[in-house]
Write a protein that holds these residues in place. Structure first.
Motif, PDB file in Angstrom:
ATOM      1  N   GLU A  35       0.825  -1.174  -0.046  1.00 57.78           N
ATOM      2  CA  GLU A  35      -0.031  -0.002   0.009  1.00 57.78           C
ATOM      3  C   GLU A  35       0.902   1.258  -0.060  1.00 57.78           C
ATOM      4  OE1 GLU A  35      -0.262  -1.379   4.431  1.00 57.78           O
ATOM      5  OE2 GLU A  35       0.032  -2.103   2.462  1.00 57.78           O
ATOM      6  N   PHE A  39       1.358   4.193  -2.843  1.00 62.43           N
ATOM      7  CA  PHE A  39       1.294   5.432  -2.694  1.00 62.43           C
ATOM      8  C   PHE A  39       2.434   6.373  -3.331  1.00 62.43           C
ATOM      9  CE2 PHE A  39      -1.946   4.521   0.683  1.00 62.43           C
ATOM     10  CZ  PHE A  39      -2.940   5.709   0.204  1.00 62.43           C
ATOM     11  N   LYS A  96      -7.446   2.278  -0.095  1.00 62.54           N
ATOM     12  CA  LYS A  96      -7.516   3.823  -0.197  1.00 62.54           C
ATOM     13  C   LYS A  96      -8.600   4.460   0.391  1.00 62.54           C
ATOM     14  CE  LYS A  96      -5.947   7.294  -3.608  1.00 62.54           C
ATOM     15  NZ  LYS A  96      -5.575   7.449  -4.900  1.00 62.54           N
ATOM     16  N   HIS A 281      -1.502  10.195   2.534  1.00 62.68           N
ATOM     17  CA  HIS A 281      -2.808   9.440   2.504  1.00 62.68           C
ATOM     18  C   HIS A 281      -2.467   8.220   3.015  1.00 62.68           C
ATOM     19  CE1 HIS A 281      -4.242  11.763  -1.254  1.00 62.68           C
ATOM     20  NE2 HIS A 281      -4.122  12.521  -0.361  1.00 62.68           N
TER      21      HIS A 281
END
Length: 314
Positions: A35, A39, A96, A281
């Motif tokens: 993840e 990003f 997300k 994020h």
């Protein structure tokens, strides 16, 4: 001399540079899971679209999924995972949407108008907001996102206990209510190609028939993630005295306060560094965590860390 561009595909030297800059040259903790790797690839995509394509019209614009495929096929440390790229990207997308979002509902001095922003692509208007960074506090995320999307600093006006919060599926969205902002305040986004217009919109005109995530206001304005907050916002307005009494002779229509010139690079944008202005994020939330592919696949950081450590030890 740069390699020629064929069919709009970025040359290998450009992809190598993006891989080095955004995937290899980052803190070790950002290389530990897919993840976070995705990003980083997303940062590279923003940079490519905002800078490379803008400065070289012969380069093709790509969706994030297309660009991710390019990066995985070009970057040596990502190539071993190309056979799993579909699952990895699918789980990244799922991950997300679980990242919490915060922002602000900015009201003028009469509480009759609020600030809405229109995205660079599409025609929907929304309250300025964005996803949280890792370990970032909700109100600090709201301050950062509002500053990025409107250029306005709400840090001295925000009340950490004054917010409306909604849950949309797996995602939590919290909007702080910031009232009493002067109508002549200067607004201008600090990020490139994210916001195309900022306007004071009449709160009364935003009332839709239903509280759907995607809706239309009284005047036909297309709204995204606005309607569900309106009931609570109206209750807040009714229970708070505005700094300035409502003006009976005030113009009825909305007031545009910033607009990009044709959504082009010639617009009056205030720009900042791409990676710092686009939030990371990644957050530590209480959600179930990444999808099955993230649990099954383990990113091998040795090929990344070894050349970096060699450079610093030499």
């Amino acid at each position: 001399m740069s390699a020629p561009v064929k069919n709009g595909i970025p040359p290998k030297e450009l992809l190598d540079d993006l891989c080095s800059r955004f995937v290899l040259n980052v803190p070790k903790e950002d290389q530990q899971s897919f993840e976070r790797i995705l990003f980083l690839v997303e940062y590279a995509h923003w940079f490519y679209e905002d800078n490379s394509v803008e400065n070289n019209p012969s380069l093709k614009s790509f969706t994030l999924k297309e660009f991710t495929s390019l990066m995985f096929n070009s970057c040596d440390v990502l190539k071993p995972y190309v056979p799993h790229i579909d699952d990895i990207f699918k789980d990244f997308t799922s991950y997300k949407v679980r990242v919490p979002v915060t922002g602000a509902i900015i009201l003028d001095e009469t509480y009759e108008r609020c600030v809405l922003v229109k995205g660079w692509k599409g025609s929907s208007w929304s309250f300025p907001r964005g996803k949280k960074n890792k370990d970032e506090e909700d109100h600090k995320c709201a301050i950062r996102e509002v500053l990025e999307e409107t250029g306005f600093d709400v840090s001295k006006l925000i009340n950490k206990d004054d917010y409306v919060e909604m849950i949309f599926g797996p995602q939590r969205v919290r909007l702080y209510i910031v009232g009493g902002v002067k109508e002549d305040t200067t607004f201008a986004p600090q990020t490139k190609k994210e916001i195309s217009e900022i306007a004071w919109q009449r709160v009364a005109d935003l009332r839709p028939v239903y509280g759907d995530v995607i809706s239309h206001g009284v005047t036909g304005l297309k709204l995204y993630m606005v309607a569900p907050f309106l009931k609570s916002l109206r209750s807040w307005i009714c229970s708070h005295q505005p700094p300035v009494p409502p003006r009976l002779n005030a113009p009825a229509r909305a007031k545009s306060i910033w607009k990009a010139k044709g959504n082009s690079s010639g617009s009056s944008l205030v720009t900042t560094e791409t990676q710092s202005s686009k939030s990371s994020h990644v957050t530590n939330s209480s959600n179930k965590g990444p999808g099955q592919s993230f649990r099954n696949f383990h990113f091998n950081t040795h090929p990344i860390l070894q050349p970096i450590e060699t450079v610093f030890s030499s």
